[in-house]
Design a protein around this motif. Sequence first.
Motif, PDB file in Angstrom:
ATOM      1  N   LEU B  98       0.842  -1.197   0.000  1.00 38.38           N
ATOM      2  CA  LEU B  98       0.000   0.000   0.000  1.00 38.38           C
ATOM      3  C   LEU B  98       0.879   1.250   0.000  1.00 38.38           C
ATOM      4  O   LEU B  98       0.731   2.140  -0.842  1.00 38.38           O
ATOM      5  CB  LEU B  98      -0.912  -0.025   1.220  1.00 38.38           C
ATOM      6  CG  LEU B  98      -1.942   1.101   1.347  1.00 38.38           C
ATOM      7  CD1 LEU B  98      -3.218   0.569   1.996  1.00 38.38           C
ATOM      8  CD2 LEU B  98      -1.436   2.258   2.174  1.00 38.38           C
ATOM      9  N   LEU B  99       1.819   1.292   0.923  1.00 35.91           N
ATOM     10  CA  LEU B  99       2.659   2.493   1.037  1.00 35.91           C
ATOM     11  C   LEU B  99       3.497   2.711  -0.212  1.00 35.91           C
ATOM     12  O   LEU B  99       3.565   3.819  -0.749  1.00 35.91           O
ATOM     13  CB  LEU B  99       3.586   2.362   2.259  1.00 35.91           C
ATOM     14  CG  LEU B  99       2.874   2.530   3.597  1.00 35.91           C
ATOM     15  CD1 LEU B  99       3.823   2.268   4.750  1.00 35.91           C
ATOM     16  CD2 LEU B  99       2.309   3.945   3.701  1.00 35.91           C
ATOM     17  N   VAL B 100       4.125   1.640  -0.675  1.00 38.57           N
ATOM     18  CA  VAL B 100       4.999   1.777  -1.830  1.00 38.57           C
ATOM     19  C   VAL B 100       4.214   2.210  -3.064  1.00 38.57           C
ATOM     20  O   VAL B 100       4.636   3.088  -3.813  1.00 38.57           O
ATOM     21  CB  VAL B 100       5.742   0.455  -2.099  1.00 38.57           C
ATOM     22  CG1 VAL B 100       6.374   0.469  -3.475  1.00 38.57           C
ATOM     23  CG2 VAL B 100       6.809   0.247  -1.047  1.00 38.57           C
ATOM     24  N   THR B 101       3.025   1.602  -3.240  1.00 37.24           N
ATOM     25  CA  THR B 101       2.284   1.940  -4.456  1.00 37.24           C
ATOM     26  C   THR B 101       1.690   3.350  -4.383  1.00 37.24           C
ATOM     27  O   THR B 101       1.459   3.967  -5.412  1.00 37.24           O
ATOM     28  CB  THR B 101       1.171   0.901  -4.750  1.00 37.24           C
ATOM     29  OG1 THR B 101       0.385   0.734  -3.584  1.00 37.24           O
ATOM     30  CG2 THR B 101       1.769  -0.416  -5.185  1.00 37.24           C
ATOM     31  N   VAL B 102       1.458   3.866  -3.179  1.00 31.99           N
ATOM     32  CA  VAL B 102       1.058   5.275  -3.077  1.00 31.99           C
ATOM     33  C   VAL B 102       2.175   6.133  -3.659  1.00 31.99           C
ATOM     34  O   VAL B 102       1.948   7.068  -4.438  1.00 31.99           O
ATOM     35  CB  VAL B 102       0.773   5.692  -1.610  1.00 31.99           C
ATOM     36  CG1 VAL B 102       0.710   7.207  -1.493  1.00 31.99           C
ATOM     37  CG2 VAL B 102      -0.540   5.098  -1.137  1.00 31.99           C
ATOM     38  N   GLY B 103       3.408   5.788  -3.299  1.00 35.07           N
ATOM     39  CA  GLY B 103       4.563   6.509  -3.835  1.00 35.07           C
ATOM     40  C   GLY B 103       4.626   6.410  -5.352  1.00 35.07           C
ATOM     41  O   GLY B 103       4.820   7.417  -6.043  1.00 35.07           O
ATOM     42  N   VAL B 104       4.443   5.182  -5.847  1.00 30.46           N
ATOM     43  CA  VAL B 104       4.493   4.983  -7.302  1.00 30.46           C
ATOM     44  C   VAL B 104       3.398   5.796  -7.975  1.00 30.46           C
ATOM     45  O   VAL B 104       3.606   6.414  -9.035  1.00 30.46           O
ATOM     46  CB  VAL B 104       4.338   3.483  -7.647  1.00 30.46           C
ATOM     47  CG1 VAL B 104       4.199   3.282  -9.144  1.00 30.46           C
ATOM     48  CG2 VAL B 104       5.530   2.702  -7.119  1.00 30.46           C
TER      49      VAL B 104
END
Lengths: 414, 294
Positions: B98-104
Amino acid sequence: MFPTRARLVTGTVLALTAALGLSACGGSKSGESSAAESCVDTSGDTIKLGFLNSTSGAMAISEQTVRDSLGLAAEEINVSGGILGKKIEPVVEDGASDPAVFAEKIEKLLTGDCVAAVFGGWTSASRKAMLPVVEADDGLLFYPVQYEGLEASKNIYYTGATTNQQIIPAMDFLKSKGVKTLFLAGSDYVFPRTANKIIKQYAAELGIEIVGEEYVPLDDDDWTTQVAKIVAAKPDFVFNTINGSSNVGFIKAYYEQGLTAKTTPIISVSIAEEEAPAMGKDVTGQFAAWNYFESVDSPTNAAFIKAFQDKYGADRPTSDPMEAAYTSLYLYKALVEKADSFDVAKINAAADGVSFNAPEGTVTIDGENHHIAKTALIGQINADNQFDVVWSSDAPIEPDPFLKGYDWWDPSKE
Amino acid sequence: MDAFTTPLLAGTATGALLLIAALGLALTFGQMGVINMAHGEFLMAGAYTAYLTQQVVTNADLSILVALPVAFVVAGLLGLLLEVAIISWMYRRPLDTLLVTVGVSLLLQQLAKDVFGAQGDPVRTPGWLEGNVDVFGYHWPYRQMFTILLALLALAGLGALLKYTAYGRRIRATVQNRDLAETMGVSTRAVDRVTFFVGSGLAGIGGVAVALISGTNPNLGTTYIISAFLVVVAGGLGQLRGTVIAAFAVGIVTAFLTDWLSSSMAQVLTFALVVIFLQARPQGLFTVRTRGLA
């Protein structure tokens, strides 16, 4: 009564700020009521000015155009000898489309970089965030975008239109066209809500019936349900206060449901030369109310357009907020030169009646509310996505942000 | 105008769009426990593909049809890249994905802004999609029917893939028990990649439909991602049947609330209704009987 209350609040904030400032500094040097000690350095041969626009985030596309026209004005003023003989040294900051960042950056510009004035802001939220800061620091902000009015600060100069220079003339235009029924479509935030409140009260005065009112959140692009209501209500005209890309969904749904500029024309207050080509539909024949169009026929405007396109590219259109920002820097120059000082109190004292021959025509500062007198224009979009001026106020309209001169206006009434 | 027809038809079209957006999310979450916040940007990629296709295929009647498979592949490849480069390193850690894909997601939005500009570009509706049919006073646009057709085709295609192909069997096996499938010789890594490709590709197709409503703009994905997640959660995690019903339910309920109240209030109430619904049925419409989410 909102204006009174707003003034009371502003007054209280000012008084508190002044008290805080005085207690913190142990009293100001002179007898002047300036709240904070100015750190502006006027000894050198340059003067620092802050340019605070969003160059990132959702507002970047709009605010970058303002940044560019400020750059042009600064360059021109420097070539012609600067302000009081001092060249402008711009200090640029990014507001990042975030009101909190605007507040933070204007504080930095005024107290850290010690700029003599700040130029920028676009959304009302960004202006509202900067207002207490610029008042507390007793700085100057020049704000270039049309807005919903009901505000006046001695530390802000409003060079875009207030409602009586855009919304009310647009209604007068509709009346002159014999419009009997009107539908209001807007984005769900402060400007459309306030504008529509004014429109509804003025419509009652003019005998125009409001047959519907719809708001859609800023990011929402699907307008089919709302447009279906317009089809059902069969208004003579639609008053559009929708902002940004949401307009695309609105215009598409509009034509899809069989409405056209011929059947049900739209008058908009935020679609300009930049936006018209991006609608994905032919918007020829639709209307917009502004104080400036690229098509304004005057030598000053021709020179402005040529200078802008020479600097930034022949494909770049000019628009109302750009022109207002360009004008704001020249007005600042005129203010400083009349006051013969960069001091805020002296500038404010000299403000009334300062004028500039702008691309839109001659504009004049009202010393009491810090707005400027502007001519209202209604344009109709032609096949080249330019606006043909079809209506104009007889003369520049005196700014009246709190609509005190309009007896039909009752801010406490919905 | 019929007070019932308008919201029903418009809501079904919104539901269809939500369904296309949610299918990929439901698929990747169901199979891999990946919460992909960048899924909205695959919609955006689909919309930009539609725009770019129109620059190449100047025949507007044809360009949208060409754009559909191209958008599927473009968004699919983008998804595959995301899977290989980032997500494969953090399977079974939903919060991390979740966190990483928010960044992406933010990265892709800014990238689109830098490449295409923040203004957004117009996408022309082809001639055969212009116009509408009068249904009890509501001018039902062809474009909305087209969106519904696209959603049904996407659903049928996905259903056929899962039911009749070898890959489909492997996907189902992986969803039901990843470790057991692995022991039986299924390369779950390969299955994951195909799933990600297909799920993201579907979002690309949804993006073409969105482009027909609003053209392109870099923030386009964020408008849909929250509602799509709402659909996935309300439908029951990893349940396609639930996703379908939830998508149309959310679309139609929102449309009725919009008609009665206002657009902003409708969004608030729809969210509130789903929250209340999830209090009563935390598993969503249908209960998941796999260990994939454990």
